[in-house]
Design a protein around this motif. Structure first.
Motif, PDB file in Angstrom:
ATOM      1  N   LEU A 160      -1.944  54.005  49.164  1.00 19.46           N
ATOM      2  CA  LEU A 160      -1.303  55.108  49.881  1.00 19.46           C
ATOM      3  C   LEU A 160      -1.462  56.443  49.170  1.00 19.46           C
ATOM      4  N   GLY A 161      -1.540  56.423  47.828  1.00 20.31           N
ATOM      5  CA  GLY A 161      -1.670  57.668  47.082  1.00 20.31           C
ATOM      6  C   GLY A 161      -0.397  58.487  47.140  1.00 20.31           C
ATOM      7  N   GLY A 162      -0.527  59.796  46.990  1.00 16.28           N
ATOM      8  CA  GLY A 162       0.634  60.674  47.031  1.00 16.28           C
ATOM      9  C   GLY A 162       1.000  61.192  45.651  1.00 16.28           C
ATOM     10  N   MET A 163       2.046  61.991  45.586  1.00 16.70           N
ATOM     11  CA  MET A 163       2.481  62.622  44.335  1.00 16.70           C
ATOM     12  C   MET A 163       3.109  61.598  43.401  1.00 16.70           C
ATOM     13  N   GLY A 164       2.829  61.738  42.124  1.00 14.75           N
ATOM     14  CA  GLY A 164       3.378  60.837  41.133  1.00 14.75           C
ATOM     15  C   GLY A 164       4.809  61.191  40.795  1.00 14.75           C
ATOM     16  N   GLY A 190       5.374  64.368  38.884  1.00 18.54           N
ATOM     17  CA  GLY A 190       5.179  65.658  39.531  1.00 18.54           C
ATOM     18  C   GLY A 190       3.727  66.030  39.750  1.00 18.54           C
ATOM     19  N   LEU A 191       2.785  65.255  39.181  1.00 14.48           N
ATOM     20  CA  LEU A 191       1.374  65.539  39.411  1.00 14.48           C
ATOM     21  C   LEU A 191       1.028  65.279  40.876  1.00 14.48           C
ATOM     22  N   GLU A 192       0.018  65.963  41.380  1.00 14.00           N
ATOM     23  CA  GLU A 192      -0.310  65.896  42.798  1.00 14.00           C
ATOM     24  C   GLU A 192      -0.825  64.526  43.228  1.00 14.00           C
ATOM     25  N   SER A 193      -1.349  63.744  42.307  1.00 16.03           N
ATOM     26  CA  SER A 193      -1.839  62.413  42.652  1.00 16.03           C
ATOM     27  C   SER A 193      -1.419  61.415  41.578  1.00 16.03           C
ATOM     28  N   ARG A 194      -1.203  60.192  41.988  1.00  7.19           N
ATOM     29  CA  ARG A 194      -0.765  59.154  41.059  1.00  7.19           C
ATOM     30  C   ARG A 194      -1.919  58.675  40.203  1.00  7.19           C
ATOM     31  N   CYS A 195      -1.596  58.195  39.011  1.00  8.40           N
ATOM     32  CA  CYS A 195      -2.628  57.682  38.092  1.00  8.40           C
ATOM     33  C   CYS A 195      -3.423  56.564  38.753  1.00  8.40           C
ATOM     34  N   CYS A 196      -2.714  55.652  39.454  1.00  5.86           N
ATOM     35  CA  CYS A 196      -3.379  54.498  40.052  1.00  5.86           C
ATOM     36  C   CYS A 196      -4.365  54.903  41.127  1.00  5.86           C
TER      37      CYS A 196
END
Length: 318
Positions: free
Chosen positions: A169-173, A176-182
């Motif tokens: 699904l992704g999304g903000m971590g 607060g970063l714009e994308s998750r590490c995974c």
């Protein structure tokens, strides 16, 4: 896996292929496709049917397979294959919507259909789902219903974990970063434990150590080993130490700075680097040993140097 430079006399024949944007690497024998290069797409046969994947590396010295030998690459993908691949990807969204609607019609609760995946040849359709239930839910009726709707494919229902859901699904971590590490660079998930947070002095408040997936954050492992190694050479809290400003007690440890915060006898606090402090108990043992009478010489005339013990850190009267 190590990427070994290939010389003119040493041809790389094993391809490391990825089937997802940020996914695990799988190895295939590319001997029948000598023109294959990193960045190309290839058609291969897998346990889930014929698939198309991107070549990430060409290896001359790959890891050995756990059993047997590496499967051969069918062929290098053509521009027409890539158009077919994109067409199947567009159909995956509609298949996922159809499966969610069918699950709702059947009254299936507690199950989230996350993604639909078609094999490259279109013979297999896999629905990835997640559930919070400890035991797996029987989705045979849903599988049969989707099989009647997608008659040309063999339909499979496959359960995935919450971390895999977050990856898809992704999304903000949570940080607060714009994308998750995974979803950005993690190709595999490492085991994470509470002790990793404790070793780094992180608050055990769930909101501080839990990711958007509801599990412990993957980033807890990033600096864990550095903290463990640093703590091995630094004094623990409440240990007495001797500093350039006098004796004191360690009240906090700063592993990554290789420093400690000490409360001095006067009540003041100060930060000292590792090389600026000495353990009080060791120095106290040396002091007592130096003040003890010499037991190696009888009748005086001692010349072993005990009397020359440095008084630099000698304990003073309060």
């Amino acid at each position: 896996m190590s990427d070994v430079p290939v010389s003119d006399s040493q041809k790389a024949t094993i391809a490391a292929i990825r089937f997802q944007k940020i996914g695990k690497l799988y190895h295939f024998d590319a001997a029948t496709s000598p023109d294959l290069q990193a960045g190309d797409y290839a058609i291969v046969e897998t346990s889930r049917g014929i698939q198309i994947g991107q070549v990430m590396q060409m290896l001359a010295d790959p890891p050995k397979p756990t059993q047997g030998s590496w499967k051969m690459i069918e062929r290098k993908a053509t521009p027409a294959d890539l158009l077919i691949y994109k067409d199947w990807q567009k159909k995956e969204i509609q298949a996922m919507i159809d499966c969610r609607a069918r699950a709702a019609a059947l009254g299936i609760e507690g199950v989230k259909i996350v993604k639909a995946e078609f094999s490259f040849d279109g013979k297999n359709l896999t629905f990835l789902y997640n559930t919070e239930a400890d035991e797996d839910i029987d989705l045979e009726n849903l599988r049969k219903a989707m099989g009647r709707e997608y008659k040309e494919q063999d339909v499979e229902m496959r359960r995935i974990g919450p971390r895999d859901v977050a990856k898809i699904l992704g999304g903000m971590g949570a940080c607060g970063l714009e994308s998750r590490c995974c979803s950005t660079f993690l190709t595999e998930f490492s085991p994470i434990s509470i002790k990793m947070a404790k070793a780094q002095g992180i608050s055990l408040d769930p909101s501080e150590i839990t990711g958007m997936c509801g599990r412990l954050r993957c980033c807890l492992i990033y600096e864990y080993e550095q903290y463990v190694e640093a703590r091995k050479v630094l004094p623990k809290r409440n240990k007495k130490v001797v500093t350039p400003l006098g004796e004191g007690k360690v009240i906090d440890v700063l592993p990554l700075k290789q420093a400690v915060i000490v409360r001095l006898n006067e009540g003041n606090r100060a930060e000292f680097l590792k090389h600026e402090i000495e353990p009080w108990d060791e120095l106290e043992a040396l002091r007592r040993k130096s003040e003890a009478p010499c037991d190696r010489h009888e009748g005086g005339g001692c010349d072993c140097g005990k009397a020359n013990y440095s008084t630099k850190y000698k304990k003073t009267d309060d």
